[in-house]
Write an enzyme that holds these catalytic residues in place. Structure first.
Site, PDB file in Angstrom:
ATOM      1  CE  LYS A  52      -3.956 -50.391  25.340  1.00  0.00           C
ATOM      2  NZ  LYS A  52      -5.037 -49.389  25.357  1.00  0.00           N
ATOM      3  CD  GLN A  96      -6.827 -48.129  28.281  1.00  0.00           C
ATOM      4  OE1 GLN A  96      -5.849 -48.031  27.556  1.00  0.00           O
ATOM      5  NE2 GLN A  96      -7.769 -49.032  28.087  1.00  0.00           N
ATOM      6  CG  ASP A 119      -6.456 -45.712  21.297  1.00  0.00           C
ATOM      7  OD1 ASP A 119      -6.237 -46.925  21.157  1.00  0.00           O
ATOM      8  OD2 ASP A 119      -6.485 -45.130  22.404  1.00  0.00           O
TER       9      ASP A 119
END
Ligand code: GUN
Length: 292
Positions: A52, A96, A119
């Site tokens: 990312k 994450q 997200d």
């Protein structure tokens, strides 16, 4: 059978994003900025977060990686998120997953400001998605929709079978495929561990999205001739002959399923790359809202 190549499709999305960032910078604006929090040092999570960060740099985004020890307290993590929520230079925040067991994932997700929830896991984002409102779509299902769009694969009226009901992939995927938009309008069946005769259900699918995290679960006998196969699995399977000591396996037994498929995503090189493209698109949207 045609391979749905994540490298080609994600490159196309990333080129569009890079061009847009280039224009924004030329007009005197700051760069979009993604903050990623990684708790502990899970091997797969390390790889995803590194990817990312690398992709941010490639398209002209700034990124900040915040690493916290695996034994960090929940409160300290929540406070880190609150600081990022307040920071006007940060457009998107991701934590994450998975997190260590002593930390509540729902609490962490709810603490991220809905405006920075790139997200798309926050209950506000999920609620908006279900209602068909503009929102941050979770990156993997978003990436799959971008893949269908890139290859112009018609979905209207098709029967899509989604295997897996996770908040990250299966559930939002089922919502998107059933929604009224150009790459939706499917009849959707969502399968999980309590579905009787899952193979028979899969055989009815014109589209199968395999997102259960079990290597090579979908075999040729479970697939209708001409089906579109989207493989979301990325499991590390130990293999002493592989360079890193493991191989990445999808949820689909590619060699036996691909001859029956009309389109199929490979693993690696398929959906995983599209996930990042989805995340980057969300981050640019979050950023552009701050300019208004
Ligand atoms: N873990 C597996 N997939 C994802 C994702 O899309 N976002 C985050 N934050 N964690 C993940």
């Amino acid at each position: 059978m045609q391979i749905l190549d994540g490298k080609i499709a994600s490159q196309s999305v990333k080129e569009q994003l890079a061009a847009e960032v280039h224009q924004l910078l030329a007009a005197g604006n700051r760069a979009p900025h993604l903050a990623a929090i990684l708790v502990g040092s899970n091997g797969a999570s390390e790889t995803y977060v590194a990817s990312k960060v690398k992709n941010c740099a490639e398209i002209g985004f700034e990124s900040t990686l915040i690493r916290l020890n695996a034994d960090v307290s929940e409160e300290e993590l929540l406070n880190t998120i609150r600081q990022l929520n307040e920071d006007p230079k940060i457009d998107g925040i991701l934590v994450q997953l998975p997190l260590p067991k002593h930390i509540s994932e729902p609490k962490v997700i709810e603490t991220i400001s809905a405006e920075k929830d790139v997200d798309g896991f926050h209950p506000v984002s999920v609620g908006r998605l279900v209602q068909g409102l503009e929102t941050f779509i979770p990156a993997t299902p978003y990436g799959i929709m971008l893949m269908l769009e890139h290859y112009k694969i018609p979905t209207k009226g098709k029967h899509a079978v989604v295997i897996g009901r996770s908040n990250i992939v299966g559930r939002p995927m089922s919502v998107l495929l059933s929604s009224n938009h150009p790459y939706g309008n499917c009849t959707v069946t969502i399968c999980h561990s309590h579905t009787p005769d899952l193979a028979a259900v899969c055989r009815q699918g014109d589209i199968i999205v395999a997102a259960l995290g079990k290597p090579e679960f979908v075999t040729a006998d479970m697939v209708k001739e001409g089906a579109i196969i989207i493989d979301v699995g990325i499991t590390r399977v130990e293999d002493a002959t592989a360079k890193k000591g493991f191989r990445i396996k999808g949820d689909v037994a590619f060699d036996q399923v691909s001859p029956k498929a009309s389109y199929i995503t490979p693993v690696p090189g398929g959906v995983g790359l599209m996930t990042i493209a989805g995340l980057m698109k969300n981050t640019l949207v979050a950023y552009k809202r701050t300019l208004q």
